[in-house]
Structures are given as structure tokens and as C-alpha cells.
Design an enzyme around this catalytic site. Structure first.
Site, PDB file in Angstrom:
ATOM      1  N   GLU A 170      -1.515  -9.212   2.978  1.00  0.00           N
ATOM      2  CA  GLU A 170      -1.418  -9.841   4.292  1.00  0.00           C
ATOM      3  C   GLU A 170      -2.758 -10.309   4.827  1.00  0.00           C
ATOM      4  O   GLU A 170      -2.835 -11.246   5.643  1.00  0.00           O
ATOM      5  CB  GLU A 170      -0.749  -8.888   5.296  1.00  0.00           C
ATOM      6  CG  GLU A 170      -1.523  -7.629   5.638  1.00  0.00           C
ATOM      7  CD  GLU A 170      -1.208  -6.444   4.749  1.00  0.00           C
ATOM      8  OE1 GLU A 170      -1.459  -5.299   5.173  1.00  0.00           O
ATOM      9  OE2 GLU A 170      -0.736  -6.658   3.616  1.00  0.00           O
ATOM     10  N   HIS A 221      -3.497  -4.982   0.076  1.00  0.00           N
ATOM     11  CA  HIS A 221      -2.947  -5.565   1.313  1.00  0.00           C
ATOM     12  C   HIS A 221      -2.999  -7.089   1.248  1.00  0.00           C
ATOM     13  O   HIS A 221      -3.956  -7.703   1.734  1.00  0.00           O
ATOM     14  CB  HIS A 221      -3.740  -5.066   2.525  1.00  0.00           C
ATOM     15  CG  HIS A 221      -3.521  -3.633   2.847  1.00  0.00           C
ATOM     16  ND1 HIS A 221      -2.535  -3.199   3.704  1.00  0.00           N
ATOM     17  CD2 HIS A 221      -4.161  -2.522   2.415  1.00  0.00           C
ATOM     18  CE1 HIS A 221      -2.582  -1.879   3.799  1.00  0.00           C
ATOM     19  NE2 HIS A 221      -3.563  -1.444   3.020  1.00  0.00           N
ATOM     20  N   CYS A 236       0.830  -1.206   0.000  1.00  0.00           N
ATOM     21  CA  CYS A 236       0.000   0.000   0.000  1.00  0.00           C
ATOM     22  C   CYS A 236       0.870   1.265   0.000  1.00  0.00           C
ATOM     23  O   CYS A 236       1.461   1.593  -1.013  1.00  0.00           O
ATOM     24  CB  CYS A 236      -0.985  -0.016   1.163  1.00  0.00           C
ATOM     25  SG  CYS A 236      -2.363   1.131   0.939  1.00  0.00           S
TER      26      CYS A 236
END
Length: 535
Positions: free
Chosen positions: A509, A507, A381
Site C-alpha cells: 500500500e 506493505h 504483513c
């Protein structure tokens, strides 16, 4: 009818109700049951989206674009539950809904009160998750018993048992057994008082899960059970783990917590199968390799600010049979001392997301060092935006290139506010949020990692790569390897003259799990191992 488990916490905050709830979900799924999980947060914010990570930790984004509590990340990592915006309910959300109904005239002629209107709205939030096919709904009540803010939620779950039948509800209380090191004694009084507060509210816990530094003695278990009005077999231990939170389902299974829950709720289930978790924990305990990577961030001193990033790194390490140590580096310190002082001996670098100007120049310095020194790099990001700024300045000679978020006077706004954001006034829930598709360039590093041409990833941002600078950036070697299907938004950048340099606007993750690590994190760690000459 779905069964319901309510998990409350006592004595102190931050005991780990989210992990405990998720671990119980793991156990029940391993027995062939389908679970759904939910978090009730007592703060008045509608969601945590406008809260500082120092206040709240990470904001976890769901597939459908909700900004939620970080515990929902644990739910997704431990289970296969489909977590949505309905899975995080706050005091603000409840009151907002009730007030909207009052203004419409839904309560015409009546005085709107905490009981029954607020508590009914809370109960409706629970019922919404009990959809066909869901065997068990696990609802975690945020905060600590005794908090004023939590009282409406506790009253709602007290009533809920009588609404759906006693046999369909189980109350689990997570508490702390205090170990007094000087006296070498375990103290149960705080737990007794915590359960006493619950009983005053009208809730008698059916199960106690006791956080503890040392294994519980039989005497402590029996004393706790006696004074908390429970059989000793309903008291379970959750000792601090040595290696990873992913050990917790196995610890609960050793004590047969799942057997107790299945019996108490009269659930029909299969024999448990936790073999994948057992193999996972074995790998965590005995890795073949060890490396250290750096993470340069703005909120790096807060343990939970980048929770999903740390977990994704952990998952990637497991996939590569490696223990990954993370050196947490404050971006402002890089500004002061230079990147080499912190990064020269590391195997890889991650720059995560964030907002605001503080520490941005430190991130840019760190990225430049990683690019020039051939250190594997993963940007997330804002990390991608900083990588674009760095490349524009030092590879394209665009002096003072920047993001308009940071510098409104920059002559080269290589990162700018998205067009869809320009007319918005409200800050809460208005970013580009949730899952969006992305098409990957044939032959790119990202395409090889994912193994497919189109992917879907979760976003949380207002700014993007300015399309006016695409040609300049690509002419100097930046690869725009991931684009939105309409070609308007750059989602992934990479460099081909570098061992491994990838950055994403989204993102990744949020989609990593211990048993299925995210491919970008997995390959980043693989590249970091290769830098150290490890297979």
C-alpha cells in the site's frame, strides 16, 4: 537557491495540512518545478513507530526505512518527490541531536538553549532538503498555532525568512471559516484570532487557505483579508470535497493559487498541465462499476489507522473504473459472531497489518471463510502471517499452529521471530524496515501482476514465516511465490486453486499512487469485480 513554503494550521487540528501541502506540490510540479516536502511534528517521540494507531494513525514507512507521519504518504501519492527519513522531523529528533552534540562537546563553554540551538537545529533540517535541483521546499508545521509544543518550530521558520531573504519564503496559513448553520452565517473571528497569534510570534501569513463547509461569500473573503492584514486575492477557499481529496489540486488551480505562489516567489515555470488529474477526477466521479469489499482489522474504527490501505483500494478502483465501498469489520466481532455473518455477501476481503494478539483469531476465521468460499483475498504483513496460520491449522492439520508473537507455547510456530531480531532490546526503529528486493516465481499470480521477475517493496515487521515449515506448507498446496534474493525470507504466498488469494509480508500500500495504482491492489479489485460478474 531553493524557495521555501511554510504551511501552518490554525483554529482546530486535523484541518488537512498534509493534503493541502501535497496538493500545492502537485500544482507546482504541473508547472515543471521540482519540489520536496517535509513534516515537522511537535511531539517528543523520536518517531511515531512506538505509538498506537489510536494515538497517531498509520505509521508510514519510507524507502529508506523511516517510520514517519502519515502525511508523508500524501506527499508521495500527490507528487514525485523522493521522500526520505529527512522529510519527517520531530521535537524528539531535534532534542536528541542537540543533546548528542552537547555531550560530544560541540557547544563547549556555552549554555545550550532553545534559542539559538534548538531553532538552529530545526533550520538545519530545512536546509538539508534544499539540495541542488530542488526549486521549492514545502515544510508543514504540525499541530495548531497556539500549541506550546509548536513554538520552537514557528520561531525557527520566523528566523528562516531573514536568513535566506524575504523573497525566498512564503508563509501559507490553513485555517477554518466556521459556518453557523442555525444562523446561516459564516464566522471569521476564529481565523482572525489564529492569524493574530501568528503575528504575535512574528509571522505574517502571505496566503490564507480557508477550509469551509460552504463556499465563501465575497463578504467573508474581504472581511477575513481586512482583519488578517492581507489583500483579498491572497485568500483562497478549500471547500469540503464531494468525491475525493484528489479534487483539491484542481480546486486550487481554478482559483489560480499556483499563479499567486509562482508570482510571489518569482519562480520561473512552464504553463500548468493538470490533464492527468482532470481525467483521474472524471473517473472518480463517474465510475462504471460499484462493489463492496470487506476489511477485517484491529484498529478498524480509527479512520487513519489504515490510511494507505484505503487509498490503495481507492486507486485500484479508479484503475478498474469502479467505486469500491469498504465495509470495516472489527476482528473481535468476527470472533464473536463468525465470519459468514460479515463476509458472505462481499466481493473481496483484505486483512491488513497490525501487532498483538487482540482480534487475531477473528482474522484467521475471516481468512478461512475467504479461502473456502472462493472470495478474493489480499493479506498484508500480519494478514499474510494469519493466512499461513490458518492454512497450517486447517489444510495441514497442524493443531494449535500459531505465531510466537501471540502464543509462545504453540507446538507449531509457523510464524516466528526473525533471527536478526532475537538480540534486540529497543523497540523504536529496530524492526525490519524499508525497501528490500524480492524475486517472484515464474508463472505465479504475483509475477503476472507485477510483470517482472524482481520487485522492491517496503517492510515493517519482526516476525516471519518459519522456514522449518516450508515443506509441509508447500506439500499441502501453499505456493511460496516471492522470496528474498538469498531465499531465506518468504515475502509472498498464494493459492492456485482459488480465484485470487495472495498475501504479502511487506506493505504494498505504501507504493500505490492515484495515477499508478499498485498492481496487487489493482488485480485484487479486478478479481473482486469478476466475482460479481463485472468486466
Amino acid at each position: 537557491m531553493s524557495k521555501h513554503i511554510f504551511i501552518t494550521g490554525g483554529v482546530v487540528s486535523s484541518l488537512g495540512k498534509g493534503v493541502t501541502s501535497a496538493a500545492i506540490g502537485t500544482l507546482l510540479e504541473a508547472r515543471g518545478l521540482k519540489v520536496q516536502l517535509q513534516k515537522f511534528d511537535p511531539y517528543v517521540n523520536v518517531d511515531p513507530g512506538t505509538m498506537s494507531p489510536y494515538q497517531h494513525g498509520e505509521v508510514y514507512v519510507t524507502e529508506d526505512g523511516a517510520e514517519t507521519d502519515l502525511d508523508l504518504g500524501h506527499y508521495e501519492r500527490f507528487t514525485n518527490a523522493k521522500i526520505t527519513r529527512e522529510c519527517n522531523v520531530t521535537t524528539g529528533k531535534i532534542y536528541h541531536s542537540v543533546i548528542q552534540k552537547e555531550r560530544r562537546g560541540d557547544y563547549l563553554g556555552r549554555t545550550v538553549q532553545v534559542i539559538p540551538h534548538i531553532t538552529n537545529e530545526i533550520k538545519n533540517s530545512i536546509h538539508r532538503l534544499a539540495t541542488p535541483g530542488i526549486d521549492v521546499v514545502i515544510s508543514e508545521i504540525g499541530g495548531t498555532v497556539g500549541d506550546i509544543e509548536s513554538l520552537p518550530f514557528l520561531e525557527a521558520i520566523r528566523q528562516f525568512r531573514y536568513d535566506v531573504g524575504r523573497e525566498n519564503v512564503l508563509y501559507i496559513h490553513l485555517t477554518l471559516i466556521i459556518y453557523m448553520r442555525a444562523a446561516d452565517e459564516m464566522k471569521t473571528k476564529a481565523t482572525q484570532q489564529s492569524v493574530g497569534l501568528l503575528r504575535e510570534i512574528g509571522i505574517q501569513p502571505d496566503v490564507l487557505v480557508c477550509r469551509t463547509e460552504k463556499p465563501l461569500t465575497r463578504e467573508a473573503i474581504e472581511k477575513t483579508a481586512l482583519y488578517c492584514n492581507l489583500p483579498a486575492e491572497a485568500v483562497f477557499e478549500e471547500k469540503d470535497v464531494d468525491h475525493s481529496i484528489y479534487e483539491i489540486p484542481l480546486i486550487f488551480r481554478q482559483q489560480k493559487l499556483d499563479d499567486y505562489i509562482v508570482s510571489a516567489l518569482k519562480l520561473e515555470s512552464t504553463a500548468e498541465d493538470l490533464r492527468p488529474w482532470s481525467r483521474l477526477v472524471e473517473t472518480i466521479k463517474a465510475p462504471s462499476h460499484e462493489i463492496e469489499i470487506g476489511m477485517v482489522g484491529k484498529y478498524i474504527t480509527h479512520q487513519d489507522a489504515y490510511k494507505s490501505v484505503y487509498e490503495a483500494i481507492h486507486h485500484a478502483g479508479i484503475a478498474n473504473q469502479a467505486r469500491v465501498k469498504v465495509r470495516r469489520i472489527e476482528a473481535e466481532r468476527v470472533e464473536e459472531a463468525g465470519a459468514a455473518a460479515f463476509l458472505k455477501d462481499l466481493s473481496g476481503l483484505i486483512v491488513p497489518g497490525g501487532f498483538g494478539y487482540r482480534g487475531v483469531e477473528g482474522k484467521i476465521q475471516a481468512i478461512r471463510f475467504a479461502r473456502e468460499e472462493g472470495i478474493p483475498f489480499l493479506g498484508l504483513c500480519l494478514g499474510m502471517q494469519c493466512a499461513v496460520i490458518e492454512f497450517a491449522r486447517h489444510s495441514c492439520d497442524l493443531q494449535r499452529a500459531h505465531s510466537t508473537e501471540i502464543d509462545h507455547t504453540t507446538p507449531h510456530p509457523v510464524i516466528s521471530l526473525m533471527e536478526t531480531q532475537q538480540s534486540l532490546q529497543d523497540k523504536g526503529g529496530t524492526m525490519r524496515l524499508g525497501s528490500y528486493p524480492c524475486d517472484l516465481l515464474e508463472g505465479s499470480v504475483a509475477r503476472k501482476s507485477y510483470g517482472q521477475a524482481r520487485i522492491s517493496e517496503r517492510h515493517r515487521h519482526r516476525y516471519e514465516l518459519n522456514n522449518r515449515y516450508r515443506d509441509t506448507l508447500t506439500e499441502h498446496g501453499l505456493i511460496l511465490c516471492g522470496l528474498s534474493p538469498d531465499g531465506q525470507l518468504v515475502e509472498i504466498i498464494e493459492l492456485h486453486d482459488h480465484p485470487w488469494f495472495v498475501a504479502t509480508q511487506f506493505h504494498p500500500e505504501f507504493k500505490s499512487k492515484p495515477l499508478s495504482p499498485h498492481p496487487l491492489f489493482r488485480d485484487f479489485i479486478r478479481s473482486a469485480l469478476a466475482r460479481r460478474g463485472q468486466p
